[in-house]
Enzyme design. Sequence first.
Site, PDB file in Angstrom:
ATOM      1  N   MET A  25       2.859   0.058   5.546  1.00 39.71           N
ATOM      2  CA  MET A  25       2.656   1.494   5.004  1.00 39.71           C
ATOM      3  C   MET A  25       1.438   1.775   4.991  1.00 39.71           C
ATOM      4  SD  MET A  25       5.821   2.341   2.277  1.00 39.71           S
ATOM      5  CE  MET A  25       4.989   1.503   1.056  1.00 39.71           C
TER       6      MET A  25
ATOM      7  N   ASN B  70      -3.051   1.299   4.691  1.00 43.26           N
ATOM      8  CA  ASN B  70      -3.854   0.952   3.792  1.00 43.26           C
ATOM      9  C   ASN B  70      -4.021  -0.610   3.911  1.00 43.26           C
ATOM     10  OD1 ASN B  70      -4.399   0.727   0.230  1.00 43.26           O
ATOM     11  ND2 ASN B  70      -5.859   1.396   1.647  1.00 43.26           N
TER      12      ASN B  70
ATOM     13  N   HIS C 123      -2.296  -7.960   5.575  1.00 39.82           N
ATOM     14  CA  HIS C 123      -1.561  -7.420   6.731  1.00 39.82           C
ATOM     15  C   HIS C 123      -1.948  -8.124   7.937  1.00 39.82           C
ATOM     16  CE1 HIS C 123      -1.249  -3.889   3.612  1.00 39.82           C
ATOM     17  NE2 HIS C 123       0.024  -3.926   3.978  1.00 39.82           N
TER      18      HIS C 123
ATOM     19  N   GLN D 108      11.760   5.346  -0.141  1.00 40.29           N
ATOM     20  CA  GLN D 108      11.804   4.300  -1.108  1.00 40.29           C
ATOM     21  C   GLN D 108      10.808   4.249  -2.375  1.00 40.29           C
ATOM     22  OE1 GLN D 108       9.617   1.590   2.541  1.00 40.29           O
ATOM     23  NE2 GLN D 108       8.785   0.848   0.883  1.00 40.29           N
TER      24      GLN D 108
ATOM     25  N   GLU E 152       5.931 -12.721   2.486  1.00 38.20           N
ATOM     26  CA  GLU E 152       6.667 -13.604   1.555  1.00 38.20           C
ATOM     27  C   GLU E 152       6.562 -12.838   0.163  1.00 38.20           C
ATOM     28  OE1 GLU E 152       5.861 -17.793   2.122  1.00 38.20           O
ATOM     29  OE2 GLU E 152       7.544 -17.659   3.756  1.00 38.20           O
TER      30      GLU E 152
ATOM     31  N   ASP F 227       6.548  -9.924  -1.052  1.00 34.23           N
ATOM     32  CA  ASP F 227       7.912  -9.036  -1.156  1.00 34.23           C
ATOM     33  C   ASP F 227       9.121 -10.009  -0.986  1.00 34.23           C
ATOM     34  OD1 ASP F 227       6.621  -6.775  -1.693  1.00 34.23           O
ATOM     35  OD2 ASP F 227       5.923  -6.784   0.311  1.00 34.23           O
TER      36      ASP F 227
ATOM     37  N   GLN G  61      12.447  -8.256  -0.792  1.00 36.67           N
ATOM     38  CA  GLN G  61      12.502  -7.361   0.309  1.00 36.67           C
ATOM     39  C   GLN G  61      12.732  -8.306   1.554  1.00 36.67           C
ATOM     40  OE1 GLN G  61       9.996  -4.031   1.463  1.00 36.67           O
ATOM     41  NE2 GLN G  61       8.988  -5.449   2.754  1.00 36.67           N
TER      42      GLN G  61
ATOM     43  N   SER H  19      -2.790  -6.982  -2.167  1.00 34.04           N
ATOM     44  CA  SER H  19      -2.065  -5.897  -2.133  1.00 34.04           C
ATOM     45  C   SER H  19      -2.739  -4.601  -2.152  1.00 34.04           C
ATOM     46  CB  SER H  19      -1.029  -5.966  -3.480  1.00 34.04           C
ATOM     47  OG  SER H  19      -0.519  -4.616  -3.540  1.00 34.04           O
TER      48      SER H  19
ATOM     49  N   ARG I   6      -1.948  -2.237  -3.714  1.00 36.44           N
ATOM     50  CA  ARG I   6      -1.917  -1.443  -5.157  1.00 36.44           C
ATOM     51  C   ARG I   6      -3.322  -2.209  -5.935  1.00 36.44           C
ATOM     52  NH1 ARG I   6       4.267  -1.018  -6.710  1.00 36.44           N
ATOM     53  NH2 ARG I   6       4.474   0.693  -5.421  1.00 36.44           N
TER      54      ARG I   6
END
Length: 285
Positions: A30, A32, A37, A61, A149, A151, A154, A186, A188
Amino acid sequence: MQTAHTVSQVREVVRGWHREGLSVGFVPTMGNLHSGHISLVREAMARCDKVVVSIFVNPTQFGPNEDFDRYPRTLDADAAQLVDAGAALLFAPSVEEIYPLGQNQTWVDVEGLGDYLCGANREGHFRGVTTVVSKLFNIVQPDVAVFGEKDFQQLAILRRMSEELLFPVKIVGAPTSREDDGLAKSSRNGFLDESERKLAPLIYANLQKLRSDIEQGARDFRNLEQRYTERLNTAGFQVDYLTIANASSLAPAAKNDTDLVVAVAAKLGKTRLIDNVSLAVVDNP
Ligand code: PAF
């Protein structure tokens, strides 16, 4: 690196690669992007000739009170990192490109695995993830897809979906990247203020301590969950769940389960963080 914004552009590029006999790896994101990543991109590059990365903040989501609007959109900086990493194609579609008929009526829903952990409190979240990842698989037609991993749920749900829907895609889980103090990387984390950021590593520190308690023979899982939840709450978190689960079914673990995952979701201020550790219990007392 090529950039595509439409489904037909991606299909054309990937068709060319497949015609040349090249294998295609895929990392859905997604955006950012951070070094976590990029480690997924590198994992895909180690396995495939060409790597496609998608950047799409998927509205289906996010719940009504979640951070869809707040979610950072940083396409130019993301693209620069992907060029450095060596990705071959960036796919950055609009919402209309992925949901061409507006309100979606066709959903991919994995029952069971979605009932626990994050699924218990984020109604519709995993249905949004599985639906968008199915669409992306249909567009990109990858041989391999890499997910983090971090998530854990998910990843488990997407493995199940891919197997049951017979997608010809190998799903690969890549280890969680961490900051030096243990905090799982993350997007976040950028929402945390200075004092929250100082507290955040306590999540992983407590997961490790709990794992070592189990390794040393503790088996009253419900009691451990309660104790560690209290610890984090006392430290300033609001724990959403802290569960010792069966790593396959994701249901709360029973005493004689051997493959476990300890998963936690906790809020610090407005920011919800998740993390997990896995462990295999070799010698059940
Ligand atoms: O993990 C994520 O970033 C998202 O859930 C995913 C897999 C890209 C689907 O939107």
